[in-house]
Scaffold this motif. Structure first.
Motif, PDB file in Angstrom:
ATOM      1  N   GLY A 192      -6.962 -20.142   7.338  1.00 27.11           N
ATOM      2  CA  GLY A 192      -7.961 -21.120   7.745  1.00 27.11           C
ATOM      3  C   GLY A 192      -9.142 -20.456   8.411  1.00 27.11           C
ATOM      4  O   GLY A 192      -9.261 -19.225   8.428  1.00 27.11           O
TER       5      GLY A 192
ATOM      6  N   ASN B  77      -7.018 -23.599   4.023  1.00 30.32           N
ATOM      7  CA  ASN B  77      -7.954 -24.504   4.711  1.00 30.32           C
ATOM      8  C   ASN B  77      -7.348 -25.183   5.942  1.00 30.32           C
ATOM      9  O   ASN B  77      -7.627 -26.357   6.216  1.00 30.32           O
ATOM     10  CB  ASN B  77      -8.489 -25.568   3.744  1.00 30.32           C
ATOM     11  CG  ASN B  77      -9.191 -24.938   2.548  1.00 30.32           C
ATOM     12  OD1 ASN B  77      -9.951 -23.989   2.712  1.00 30.32           O
ATOM     13  ND2 ASN B  77      -8.916 -25.457   1.360  1.00 30.32           N
TER      14      ASN B  77
ATOM     15  N   ASP C 260      -8.157 -25.381   8.928  1.00 25.01           N
ATOM     16  CA  ASP C 260      -9.321 -25.090   9.768  1.00 25.01           C
ATOM     17  C   ASP C 260      -9.197 -25.749  11.142  1.00 25.01           C
ATOM     18  O   ASP C 260      -8.590 -26.818  11.285  1.00 25.01           O
ATOM     19  CB  ASP C 260     -10.596 -25.577   9.083  1.00 25.01           C
ATOM     20  CG  ASP C 260     -10.845 -24.881   7.757  1.00 25.01           C
ATOM     21  OD1 ASP C 260     -10.310 -23.764   7.569  1.00 25.01           O
ATOM     22  OD2 ASP C 260     -11.558 -25.445   6.911  1.00 25.01           O
TER      23      ASP C 260
END
Length: 277
Positions: free
Chosen positions: A6, A76, A78
């Motif tokens: 991420g 991802n 994040d």
């Protein structure tokens, strides 16, 4: 286990380098540092729901919850991190030197309509009391809501003071000074419907503007904690730290309330409150 990848950024989307990222538990490869693009990779993360944490000085803790499947990497994952804010200033006492025991409370302001008084009281009683230096200065690092914050100051023998709402304008340092005025007091007793004194009753004040009645006001004019006291074994109370003015004095205990009494402080005689059954 499989990898979790991420990117960590601030609220503007800018990459944060050097953030320590780790997964809860004791997996091999459980920690990593973000690179110059804010990217990280955690290797050998066990399958299942896992929490990924991110920590960097000057920011609040960030986290994201992922479901790590068997046989596939998680992409991802994040994390957006919010900055910590430095709030500093000085308290000035009208009587000269600030007494010992002063403190400030720094509270994120929710915006919109004012909360119900009962909720307001609960919130303020639970905000951390942050110390003030002997010279009246304070300097604290806190997390704040997007809509800004207020600073509330308390010192023995003085009326509490609350700042106007301070907007977050992009700066991470804010200076807020407050002046404390010497307070006056109101006292009285609380009894039940049989005339017996009641201990442990929460007695609060509500400042009224000229010509207002209690029914005209649904929320205190100053956004801050109540100036209040609890009755002793004799049912007596004394509330200090009020500015001169007109107040509604109210009481509640164990689901019962007393009808508000309107008084002018500091000229008021002792207040008698009667709890309704």
């Amino acid at each position: 286990g499989k990898a979790v990848r991420g990117r960590v950024t601030d609220e503007s989307g800018a990459a944060l380098e050097g953030v320590e990222v780790w997964v809860d538990g004791v997996d091999v490869g459980w920690a990593a540092l973000t690179d110059e693009e804010g990217r990280y990779e955690l290797s050998a993360v066990s399958p299942g729901q896992r929490t990924i944490h991110a920590e960097k000085g000057g920011y609040t803790m960030g986290r994201v919850i992922v479901n790590a499947p068997t046989g596939a990497a998680v992409e991802n994952a994040d994390i957006v991190m919010r900055p910590l804010y430095r709030v500093r200033g000085r308290l000035y006492a009208s009587g000269g030197k600030l007494p010992a025991g002063a403190y400030v409370q720094i509270a994120g302001h929710g915006g919109g309509g004012a909360p119900h008084p009962t909720m307001m009281e609960w919130l303020w009683l639970n905000f951390e009391r942050l110390p003030v230096n002997p010279d009246g200065s304070y300097d604290h690092t806190v997390a704040l809501a997007d809509s800004g914050f207020v600073v509330h100051a308390v010192a023995p023998g003085y009326a509490p003071a609350t700042s106007e709402r301070v907007a977050l304008d992009g700066s991470t340092t804010h200076d807020v000074d407050l002046r404390l005025e010497r307070g006056v007091s109101v006292s009285g007793t609380v009894r039940d419907d049989a005339g017996k004194p009641v201990a442990g009753v929460w007695v609060t004040t509500l400042a009224l503007q000229s010509g207002q009645s209690r029914s005209d006001v649904t929320y205190p004019g100053a956004w801050g904690p109540p100036v209040a006291a609890t009755t002793d074994a004799r049912g007596a109370f004394r509330i200090e730290g009020l500015l001169p003015g007109t107040y509604a004095i109210e009481a509640r205990h164990a689901g019962r309330r007393a009808e508000a009494v309107i008084v002018d402080v500091p000229d008021a005689d002792p207040v008698g409150l009667r709890l309704k059954p």
